[in-house]
Design a protein around this motif. Sequence first.
Motif, PDB file in Angstrom:
ATOM      1  N   THR A   9       6.445  21.328 -17.319  1.00 41.16           N
ATOM      2  CA  THR A   9       7.554  20.943 -18.205  1.00 41.16           C
ATOM      3  C   THR A   9       7.378  19.548 -18.789  1.00 41.16           C
ATOM      4  OG1 THR A   9       8.879  20.158 -16.331  1.00 41.16           O
ATOM      5  CG2 THR A   9       9.216  22.437 -17.047  1.00 41.16           C
ATOM      6  N   SER A  10       6.484  18.750 -18.217  1.00 42.44           N
ATOM      7  CA  SER A  10       6.243  17.420 -18.778  1.00 42.44           C
ATOM      8  C   SER A  10       5.311  17.480 -19.980  1.00 42.44           C
ATOM      9  CB  SER A  10       5.660  16.490 -17.708  1.00 42.44           C
ATOM     10  OG  SER A  10       4.339  16.868 -17.401  1.00 42.44           O
ATOM     11  N   GLY A  11       4.744  18.661 -20.241  1.00 43.92           N
ATOM     12  CA  GLY A  11       3.902  18.811 -21.419  1.00 43.92           C
ATOM     13  C   GLY A  11       2.425  18.628 -21.154  1.00 43.92           C
ATOM     14  N   SER A  12       2.007  18.712 -19.921  1.00 47.86           N
ATOM     15  CA  SER A  12       0.590  18.571 -19.581  1.00 47.86           C
ATOM     16  C   SER A  12      -0.200  19.719 -20.201  1.00 47.86           C
ATOM     17  CB  SER A  12       0.414  18.565 -18.066  1.00 47.86           C
ATOM     18  OG  SER A  12      -0.944  18.480 -17.726  1.00 47.86           O
ATOM     19  N   VAL A  83      -4.778  12.562  -8.572  1.00 41.91           N
ATOM     20  CA  VAL A  83      -5.145  12.420  -9.986  1.00 41.91           C
ATOM     21  C   VAL A  83      -3.997  12.872 -10.880  1.00 41.91           C
ATOM     22  CG1 VAL A  83      -6.730  13.226 -11.786  1.00 41.91           C
ATOM     23  CG2 VAL A  83      -7.617  12.618  -9.531  1.00 41.91           C
ATOM     24  N   GLN A  84      -3.426  14.027 -10.579  1.00 34.70           N
ATOM     25  CA  GLN A  84      -2.299  14.525 -11.374  1.00 34.70           C
ATOM     26  C   GLN A  84      -1.106  13.583 -11.302  1.00 34.70           C
ATOM     27  OE1 GLN A  84      -2.535  16.662 -13.652  1.00 34.70           O
ATOM     28  NE2 GLN A  84      -2.313  18.738 -12.892  1.00 34.70           N
ATOM     29  N   THR A  85      -0.812  13.082 -10.120  1.00 34.50           N
ATOM     30  CA  THR A  85       0.334  12.191  -9.945  1.00 34.50           C
ATOM     31  C   THR A  85       0.134  10.891 -10.707  1.00 34.50           C
ATOM     32  OG1 THR A  85       0.789  13.161  -7.790  1.00 34.50           O
ATOM     33  CG2 THR A  85       1.740  11.007  -8.217  1.00 34.50           C
ATOM     34  N   ILE A  86      -1.058  10.329 -10.632  1.00 34.57           N
ATOM     35  CA  ILE A  86      -1.341   9.095 -11.379  1.00 34.57           C
ATOM     36  C   ILE A  86      -1.226   9.344 -12.873  1.00 34.57           C
ATOM     37  CG2 ILE A  86      -3.180   7.447 -11.922  1.00 34.57           C
ATOM     38  CD1 ILE A  86      -4.053   7.747  -8.939  1.00 34.57           C
ATOM     39  N   ARG A  87      -1.708  10.490 -13.352  1.00 36.34           N
ATOM     40  CA  ARG A  87      -1.570  10.828 -14.775  1.00 36.34           C
ATOM     41  C   ARG A  87      -0.107  10.894 -15.191  1.00 36.34           C
ATOM     42  NH1 ARG A  87      -4.507  16.090 -16.384  1.00 36.34           N
ATOM     43  NH2 ARG A  87      -3.202  15.757 -18.192  1.00 36.34           N
ATOM     44  N   MET A  88       0.729  11.471 -14.329  1.00 35.68           N
ATOM     45  CA  MET A  88       2.157  11.590 -14.672  1.00 35.68           C
ATOM     46  C   MET A  88       2.815  10.210 -14.698  1.00 35.68           C
ATOM     47  SD  MET A  88       2.863  14.693 -15.384  1.00 35.68           S
ATOM     48  CE  MET A  88       1.237  14.955 -16.059  1.00 35.68           C
ATOM     49  N   PHE A  89       2.442   9.321 -13.784  1.00 39.12           N
ATOM     50  CA  PHE A  89       2.982   7.956 -13.807  1.00 39.12           C
ATOM     51  C   PHE A  89       2.542   7.224 -15.074  1.00 39.12           C
ATOM     52  CE2 PHE A  89       3.784   8.012  -9.101  1.00 39.12           C
ATOM     53  CZ  PHE A  89       5.105   7.610  -9.152  1.00 39.12           C
TER      54      PHE A  89
END
Length: 138
Positions: A9-12, A83-89
């Motif tokens: 939902t964040s658009g990744s 990696v995914q979490t850092i990308r979202m931050f």
Amino acid sequence: MIACIFILTSGSSGGGSDLGSSIGYLFIIPPLSFLLWYRPIYNGYMKEQALYYYLYFFFGGWHLLFSLYMIIGIPSTGSAGLVQTIRMFIQGHLAAAIIGTFAAVGWIVQGAGNAFFYRQIWAHRKAAGHTSIRRRPN
């Protein structure tokens, strides 16, 4: 899986494949974990036969590697790891980043616990004198 929903939902760009993979893991991991490492170690302790320990070490070792893979969290693999979490931050999607942090910490705790029990079972097997060679009494 919930973290992957937030990533979607964040658009990744790989959010759909993340969600699909995480749903697959939800249905595949529980039966495989029971059959491939929980049941062999139960039989190993119950019957004290080396074969069951070796089955556990083989498949439990693969699960340790899978846990490391999920902790890393490569995009489009069904993982909401580091990696995914850092990308979202970095992209400013705080809700997905916070849920991803919980998922990554959960995988880290699960991986550390799995490594701890792997080591404990290895020590038990070694102390019990199990080998792959079956010895006959004299």
